[in-house]
Design a protein around this motif. Structure first.
Motif, PDB file in Angstrom:
ATOM      1  N   GLY A 129       0.792  -1.241   0.000  1.00 38.57           N
ATOM      2  CA  GLY A 129       0.000   0.000   0.000  1.00 38.57           C
ATOM      3  C   GLY A 129       0.815   1.278   0.000  1.00 38.57           C
ATOM      4  N   ASN A 130       0.166   2.348   0.499  1.00 40.67           N
ATOM      5  CA  ASN A 130       0.729   3.706   0.386  1.00 40.67           C
ATOM      6  C   ASN A 130       1.916   3.980   1.287  1.00 40.67           C
ATOM      7  N   ILE A 131       1.955   3.272   2.434  1.00 43.06           N
ATOM      8  CA  ILE A 131       3.073   3.479   3.353  1.00 43.06           C
ATOM      9  C   ILE A 131       3.711   2.130   3.642  1.00 43.06           C
ATOM     10  N   ILE A 132       5.011   2.071   3.430  1.00 39.82           N
ATOM     11  CA  ILE A 132       5.725   0.804   3.633  1.00 39.82           C
ATOM     12  C   ILE A 132       6.800   1.021   4.697  1.00 39.82           C
ATOM     13  N   TYR A 133       6.935   0.063   5.578  1.00 41.57           N
ATOM     14  CA  TYR A 133       7.933   0.185   6.641  1.00 41.57           C
ATOM     15  C   TYR A 133       9.039  -0.851   6.449  1.00 41.57           C
ATOM     16  N   LEU A 134      10.269  -0.365   6.552  1.00 37.72           N
ATOM     17  CA  LEU A 134      11.426  -1.263   6.514  1.00 37.72           C
ATOM     18  C   LEU A 134      12.289  -0.945   7.720  1.00 37.72           C
ATOM     19  N   ASP A 135      12.970  -1.945   8.192  1.00 39.42           N
ATOM     20  CA  ASP A 135      13.908  -1.707   9.275  1.00 39.42           C
ATOM     21  C   ASP A 135      15.230  -2.272   8.780  1.00 39.42           C
ATOM     22  N   VAL A 136      16.181  -1.374   8.507  1.00 39.65           N
ATOM     23  CA  VAL A 136      17.450  -1.866   7.985  1.00 39.65           C
ATOM     24  C   VAL A 136      18.499  -1.771   9.081  1.00 39.65           C
ATOM     25  N   LEU A 137      18.791  -2.891   9.673  1.00 32.38           N
ATOM     26  CA  LEU A 137      19.764  -2.986  10.771  1.00 32.38           C
ATOM     27  C   LEU A 137      19.487  -1.938  11.848  1.00 32.38           C
ATOM     28  N   GLY A 138      18.203  -1.802  12.185  1.00 28.89           N
ATOM     29  CA  GLY A 138      17.834  -0.890  13.276  1.00 28.89           C
ATOM     30  C   GLY A 138      17.434   0.496  12.805  1.00 28.89           C
ATOM     31  N   THR A 139      17.667   0.845  11.536  1.00 25.44           N
ATOM     32  CA  THR A 139      17.234   2.164  11.055  1.00 25.44           C
ATOM     33  C   THR A 139      15.840   2.044  10.439  1.00 25.44           C
ATOM     34  N   PRO A 140      14.864   2.776  11.011  1.00 29.41           N
ATOM     35  CA  PRO A 140      13.521   2.701  10.424  1.00 29.41           C
ATOM     36  C   PRO A 140      13.424   3.504   9.127  1.00 29.41           C
ATOM     37  N   ILE A 141      12.840   2.894   8.111  1.00 28.32           N
ATOM     38  CA  ILE A 141      12.671   3.569   6.815  1.00 28.32           C
ATOM     39  C   ILE A 141      11.195   3.507   6.438  1.00 28.32           C
ATOM     40  N   VAL A 142      10.637   4.665   6.087  1.00 30.91           N
ATOM     41  CA  VAL A 142       9.233   4.713   5.692  1.00 30.91           C
ATOM     42  C   VAL A 142       9.171   5.180   4.237  1.00 30.91           C
ATOM     43  N   VAL A 143       8.606   4.332   3.367  1.00 35.81           N
ATOM     44  CA  VAL A 143       8.468   4.699   1.954  1.00 35.81           C
ATOM     45  C   VAL A 143       7.037   5.176   1.737  1.00 35.81           C
ATOM     46  N   ILE A 144       6.886   6.332   1.098  1.00 36.89           N
ATOM     47  CA  ILE A 144       5.540   6.855   0.833  1.00 36.89           C
ATOM     48  C   ILE A 144       5.242   6.697  -0.653  1.00 36.89           C
ATOM     49  N   ASN A 145       4.136   5.998  -0.938  1.00 41.15           N
ATOM     50  CA  ASN A 145       3.777   5.718  -2.330  1.00 41.15           C
ATOM     51  C   ASN A 145       2.531   6.468  -2.771  1.00 41.15           C
ATOM     52  N   SER A 146       2.222   7.593  -2.138  1.00 35.86           N
ATOM     53  CA  SER A 146       1.025   8.323  -2.562  1.00 35.86           C
ATOM     54  C   SER A 146       1.218   9.806  -2.313  1.00 35.86           C
ATOM     55  N   ALA A 147       0.806  10.611  -3.319  1.00 31.96           N
ATOM     56  CA  ALA A 147       1.002  12.064  -3.212  1.00 31.96           C
ATOM     57  C   ALA A 147       0.205  12.630  -2.038  1.00 31.96           C
ATOM     58  N   SER A 148      -1.012  12.117  -1.817  1.00 34.96           N
ATOM     59  CA  SER A 148      -1.815  12.727  -0.750  1.00 34.96           C
ATOM     60  C   SER A 148      -1.219  12.389   0.621  1.00 34.96           C
ATOM     61  N   THR A 149      -0.659  11.191   0.769  1.00 30.01           N
ATOM     62  CA  THR A 149      -0.012  10.849   2.040  1.00 30.01           C
ATOM     63  C   THR A 149       1.248  11.705   2.233  1.00 30.01           C
ATOM     64  N   ALA A 150       2.004  11.896   1.142  1.00 32.08           N
ATOM     65  CA  ALA A 150       3.219  12.728   1.250  1.00 32.08           C
ATOM     66  C   ALA A 150       2.829  14.134   1.680  1.00 32.08           C
ATOM     67  N   LYS A 151       1.722  14.633   1.129  1.00 32.78           N
ATOM     68  CA  LYS A 151       1.298  15.992   1.513  1.00 32.78           C
ATOM     69  C   LYS A 151       0.858  16.027   2.965  1.00 32.78           C
ATOM     70  N   ASP A 152       0.076  14.997   3.392  1.00 35.39           N
ATOM     71  CA  ASP A 152      -0.393  14.956   4.790  1.00 35.39           C
ATOM     72  C   ASP A 152       0.782  15.013   5.753  1.00 35.39           C
ATOM     73  N   LEU A 153       1.844  14.275   5.419  1.00 37.96           N
ATOM     74  CA  LEU A 153       2.957  14.191   6.371  1.00 37.96           C
ATOM     75  C   LEU A 153       4.002  15.281   6.122  1.00 37.96           C
ATOM     76  N   LEU A 154       4.573  15.311   4.905  1.00 44.73           N
ATOM     77  CA  LEU A 154       5.725  16.196   4.674  1.00 44.73           C
ATOM     78  C   LEU A 154       5.319  17.663   4.553  1.00 44.73           C
ATOM     79  N   ASP A 155       4.122  17.925   4.050  1.00 45.25           N
ATOM     80  CA  ASP A 155       3.681  19.329   3.942  1.00 45.25           C
ATOM     81  C   ASP A 155       2.970  19.761   5.229  1.00 45.25           C
TER      82      ASP A 155
END
Ligand code: HEM
Length: 489
Positions: free
Chosen positions: A43-69
């Motif tokens: 889906g629109n938000i994907i969570y990865l944990d790379v050796l303890g570093t949390p990574i959040v991938v955003i796959n939707s413009a409206s979600t990016a706006k909700d969070l980053l804007d």
């Protein structure tokens, strides 16, 4: 927040293992392709944990706006990159700086000169560089180009614009040492900031490796990157200062700041200015070159689009003069072509990473503090829910409306308080080169050994932060009906 944390779970993502998390799944190259495939599964938000570093991938413009804007007060930091920032020192310039006072000071130093109200003063420079570019293209008597040789001419035009505006430096040759050293910095930036490419970004302790140990080559790479970077920034700034003292400099961002009446520029501020100015060059070089080269490719592949854009110029501007930036408003199809190029071939497919400064909860999902936020710009610009038939190159999709085109530019140029400060300037540089080239020349597909034209099959290559279209060939010849315009160039 802790209550939110208890009630919410992490966003979905590939399986996480003890200690290493989802490190095995982290794509090493072309990550946006893998993230786009994962959109179907997670889906629109994907969570990865790379050796303890949390990574959040955003796959939707409206979600990016909700969070980053909308939540920009906590989403405007940059991740701490061990390779690019700590070892190579590239965070001395503000694009990689942590969110805070030093970032704000540097950004303000250049953004005030690049705002939409400030940029009309650069129109003449941009138009003149566009003309010089076309003249150089036409001076190639064979009229045939490889993308590699054409790119050198494009680079010269784009860099001349920015070097003029930031340092007042007159760039006349593709072999200019300032230009060559600066493009090396850009290559280094793209290489050292690539998501997932450096193991030391995942295991920071590796930075303490002795340099004789096998596998420590990245330490030497970082040292080389740093020394070229610091040298070129110093030399360019010193050039402006020397020419300021000699009263030779034309007003530029640096010379204006250095000679502002009644202002005392401290050594510390000078240093900030030198890094801020270089940020404009670094931010504006490869991004613009990539976009313009993709425009040429699109014209080779879609001749009907090229003909329509040229017809608009002929109708609105006529064939008695060259188009100028004052014509931009009246040329919506030409603007749509540039917009569609940015949508179809985004030069920064994963944007620049942001970092979350405190725990957050979004749609019942818990997003941990210090998560690296990767906006999958490529997917957002190919999202079928936003763009009808996204895999078709179709500038008519915007109906000539600025509001529709903004759906693209709001994504391409990034988000929130980190949004690209050079976006208006970039749009003008590209528009000017596009309109001048279309008014005076025809861009044609290459032909094979029998003289038959063929369409090159090209995809985006380069797996760094900024990507380019792959190699292709084309022919660029003057339009007979505009031959009198060539005298105006
Ligand atoms: C087609 C051209 C361009 C594209 C696609 C582009 C794209 C971007 C993107 C995606 C970001 C990251 C935004 C974020 O973090 O969310 C950015 C940042 C930046 N851009 Fe551009 N850019 C372009 C041209 C330019 C130009 C012409 C300049 C300067 C004259 C420039 C200067 C910068 C700077 C200094 C930053 C760092 C901002 C910060 O971290 O606060 N860019 N750009």
């Amino acid at each position: 927040r802790s209550k939110g944390k208890k009630l919410s779970s992490l966003p979905p993502g590939p399986k996480r293992w003890p200690f290493i998390g989802s490190a095995f799944h982290m794509p090493k190259h072309y990550a946006w392709r893998t993230f786009s495939k994962w959109k179907e599964v997670y889906g629109n938000i994907i969570y990865l944990d790379v050796l303890g570093t949390p990574i959040v991938v955003i796959n939707s413009a409206s979600t990016a706006k909700d969070l980053l804007d909308k939540r920009s007060s906590i989403y405007s930091d940059r991740p701490h990159l061990v390779m690019a920032s700590e070892l190579a020192g590239l965070d001395q310039a503000f694009p990689l700086k942590q969110y805070g006072e030093a970032w704000r000071t540097q950004r303000r130093l250049i953004s005030q000169h690049l705002s939409s109200s400030a940029i009309p003063k650069y129109h003449m420079i941009q138009e003149s560089e566009a003309s010089k570019f076309v003249l150089r293209v036409l001076s190639n008597k064979g009229l045939r180009w490889t993308s590699e040789s054409l790119r050198k001419q494009v680079e010269l035009g784009i860099a001349a614009n920015i070097l003029n505006v930031t340092y007042g430096y007159p760039l006349n040759s593709a072999d200019d040492p300032f230009l060559r050293q600066s493009t090396r910095v850009m290559d280094d930036f793209s290489k050292t900031t690539e998501a997932g490419a450096w193991i030391v970004d995942m295991i920071p302790q590796l930075k303490y490796m002795p340099s004789w140990m096998p596998g420590s080559g990245f330490l030497k790479t970082a040292r080389d990157v740093r020394s070229n970077y610091e040298a070129v920034i110093k030399k360019l700034f010193q050039w402006t200062k020397d020419n300021l003292d000699n009263e030779m400099a034309i007003p530029s961002i640096c010379s204006t700041a250095l000679s502002a009446k009644g202002s005392y520029v401290s050594a510390a501020l000078e240093e900030q200015l030198s890094f801020a100015a270089f940020s404009a060059l670094g931010g504006g070089l490869d991004t613009n070159i990539s976009t313009f080269m993709s425009f040429i490719l699109a014209m080779v592949l879609y001749p009907e689009v090229q003909a329509k854009a040229r017809a608009e110029i002929d109708n609105v501007v006529g064939t008695l003069r060259l188009p100028t930036l004052d014509d931009k408003e009246s040329l919506p199809f030409v603007r749509s072509v540039v917009t569609e190029v940015m949508r179809f071939y985004p030069p920064v497919p994963l944007g620049l990473p942001h970092s979350l400064q405190q725990d957050d909860v979004y749609n019942d999902m818990f997003l941990p503090k210090k998560s690296i936020i990767l906006p999958n710009v490529w997917y957002m610009l190919h999202d079928p829910e936003v763009f009808d038939k996204p895999d078709i190159f179709n500038p008519s999709r915007y109906g000539g409306l600025e509001s529709e085109m903004q759906k693209v530019t709001d994504i391409t140029f990034g988000f929130g308080r980190r949004v690209c400060p050079g976006r208006h300037f970039a749009e003008n540089s590209i528009f000017s080169m596009v309109a001048t080239l279309l008014a005076t020349c025809e861009i044609l597909p290459p032909s094979d050994s029998t003289g038959k034209e063929y369409k090159p099959e090209v995809s985006m290559v380069g797996s760094g932060t900024i990507v380019f279209c792959g190699p292709f060939e084309c022919t660029i010849k003057p339009r007979p009906e505009s031959s009198h315009l060539l005298g105006e160039l």
